[in-house]
Write an enzyme that holds these catalytic residues in place. Structure first.
Site, PDB file in Angstrom:
ATOM      1  N   GLN A 178      -5.179  -2.142   9.443  1.00 39.02           N
ATOM      2  CA  GLN A 178      -4.898  -3.409   8.776  1.00 39.02           C
ATOM      3  C   GLN A 178      -5.489  -4.576   9.569  1.00 39.02           C
ATOM      4  OE1 GLN A 178      -3.348  -3.906   5.737  1.00 39.02           O
ATOM      5  NE2 GLN A 178      -4.020  -6.013   6.016  1.00 39.02           N
ATOM      6  N   ASP A 232     -11.687   2.323   3.802  1.00 36.69           N
ATOM      7  CA  ASP A 232     -11.967   0.891   3.653  1.00 36.69           C
ATOM      8  C   ASP A 232     -13.461   0.632   3.458  1.00 36.69           C
ATOM      9  OD1 ASP A 232     -10.021  -0.985   3.349  1.00 36.69           O
ATOM     10  OD2 ASP A 232      -9.675  -1.327   5.474  1.00 36.69           O
ATOM     11  N   LYS A 274       0.833  -1.202   0.000  1.00 41.75           N
ATOM     12  CA  LYS A 274       0.000   0.000   0.000  1.00 41.75           C
ATOM     13  C   LYS A 274       0.871   1.256   0.000  1.00 41.75           C
ATOM     14  CE  LYS A 274      -3.752  -2.380   2.354  1.00 41.75           C
ATOM     15  NZ  LYS A 274      -4.318  -2.746   3.650  1.00 41.75           N
TER      16      LYS A 274
END
Length: 368
Positions: A173, A196, A129
């Protein structure tokens, strides 16, 4: 406010693929082993969803006719929906927009990632990322916390990023250590920075008529982007989503419904999943069972999006295994009109859509 170049649901579209980028290459196809009891395997499965890999081939222009882009006769090979190529174009478009925003108003989009623990796979995802952000000009922020950190410590860092005007997207994460409550931590992320798309208010807005979420979860958004880019008609078509996870299955079904498809969800308690799936013009498989969907599950000419990624034994591979999807690619490619490979289909789109959401957040916050 200028609209994002990237689509959330069904209204906006990305720029069409340039034909110069479209080499035609046939992927290596191996036979799928027989499943003794696919329905039992399906019932026992847990979602094992594709987060991020790379690879693969060919693609038509989004402006092509539906017959050219998604429907071929049953005796022909399906067109390959090349997620790697589409993701590359998406990243190029994002880089252009990030540069334009920087020069116009002096703002650079920022993405903050919080990693708890030292799982090798999570560290790899975070590293990927960060590289992706750097490649398109998005600024990345990273917090690494030890495995035994408390929920309060994680939430404290989230609160700091929530109030930081240089951060436009926050990602925690997953998976988190077992002693932590995922829901408490994810709910602490500001809905306006929830790139997200997992905040319950974002999912709730996605489910409601006449409402739009701030962000759509990245993998389902990538699935929809592939369908749009390949000119697959969604409105009025029958769609089946196999799997009902909060990460992919459920939001994918909501997105298809927003795009005016007639949607069915096949899950562990569904009777006759083959018959239901065989009626679909569009199939999104996201359940985590290798080669579950066979050729006889597929309607001729259907568009197949395979989200699953599953290791299977392969003595010919240096690693001793290879990755396959939830769909038997060899059989599907002889029946479907278009199909994503694994790897190289949905996987590369996930990070591309994360970058898209981060850019969109910065544009929304700064009214650009």
């Amino acid at each position: 406010m200028a609209s994002s170049i990237l689509s959330d649901c069904s209204s906006a579209r990305l720029l069409p693929l340039r034909r110069a980028l479209l080499p035609q290459r046939v992927p290596r196809i191996r036979p799928c082993p027989a499943l003794a009891s696919p329905r039992r395997l399906f019932a026992d499965a847990r979602p094992q969803l594709l987060p991020r890999p790379p690879r693969m081939d060919s693609v038509p222009a989004a402006a092509a006719s539906s017959a050219e882009s998604a429907t071929v006769s049953a005796d022909a090979s399906a067109k390959v929906i090349d997620g790697k190529l589409v993701a590359k174009q998406v990243r190029e478009e994002i880089a252009v927009e990030v540069s334009r925003m920087k020069h116009a108003i002096g703002i650079v989009p920022g993405l903050a990632v919080i990693l708890v623990g030292s799982r090798k796979d999570s560290q790899t995802y975070v590293r990927n990322k960060k590289k992706a952000c750097e490649a398109v000009g998005i600024k990345s922020y990273e917090v690494n916390l030890p495995e035994d950190s408390s929920e309060e410590e994680v939430i404290k860092h989230i609160a700091s990023f929530n109030s930081d005007p240089s951060v436009h997207g926050i990602l925690v994460q997953l998976p988190l250590p077992r002693h932590m409550n995922d829901e408490n931590i994810l709910n602490a992320v500001s809905i306006e920075k929830d790139v997200d798309g997992f905040h319950p208010l974002n999912i709730g807005r996605l489910a409601m008529q006449g409402r739009d979420p701030f962000f759509v979860p990245c993998t389902p958004k990538g699935c929809m982007e592939l369908l749009h880019r390949y000119g697959v008609e969604i409105k009025g078509k029958r769609a089946v989503v196999i799997g009902r996870s909060n990460i992919v299955g459920m939001p994918a079904a909501l997105l298809l419904q927003k795009a005016n498809a007639t949607v069915s969800i096949v899950h562990s308690q569904t009777k006759n999943p083959e018959e239901i799936t065989r009626q679909a013009d569009i199939v999104i498989a996201a359940v985590g069972v290798a080669n579950l969907v066979r050729g006889n599950w597929i309607k001729p000419g259907a568009a197949i999006i395979d989200v699953g990624i599953n290791p299977v034994d392969d003595p010919e591979s240096p690693r001793g295994y290879r990755l396959v999807g939830d769909v038997c690619y060899e059989e599907a490619s002889k029946v479907a009109g278009a199909v994503t490979p694994v790897p190289g289909g949905v996987g590369p789109m996930t990070i591309a859509m994360l970058l898209s959401n981060t850019l969109e957040s910065a544009k929304r916050i700064h009214k650009f």
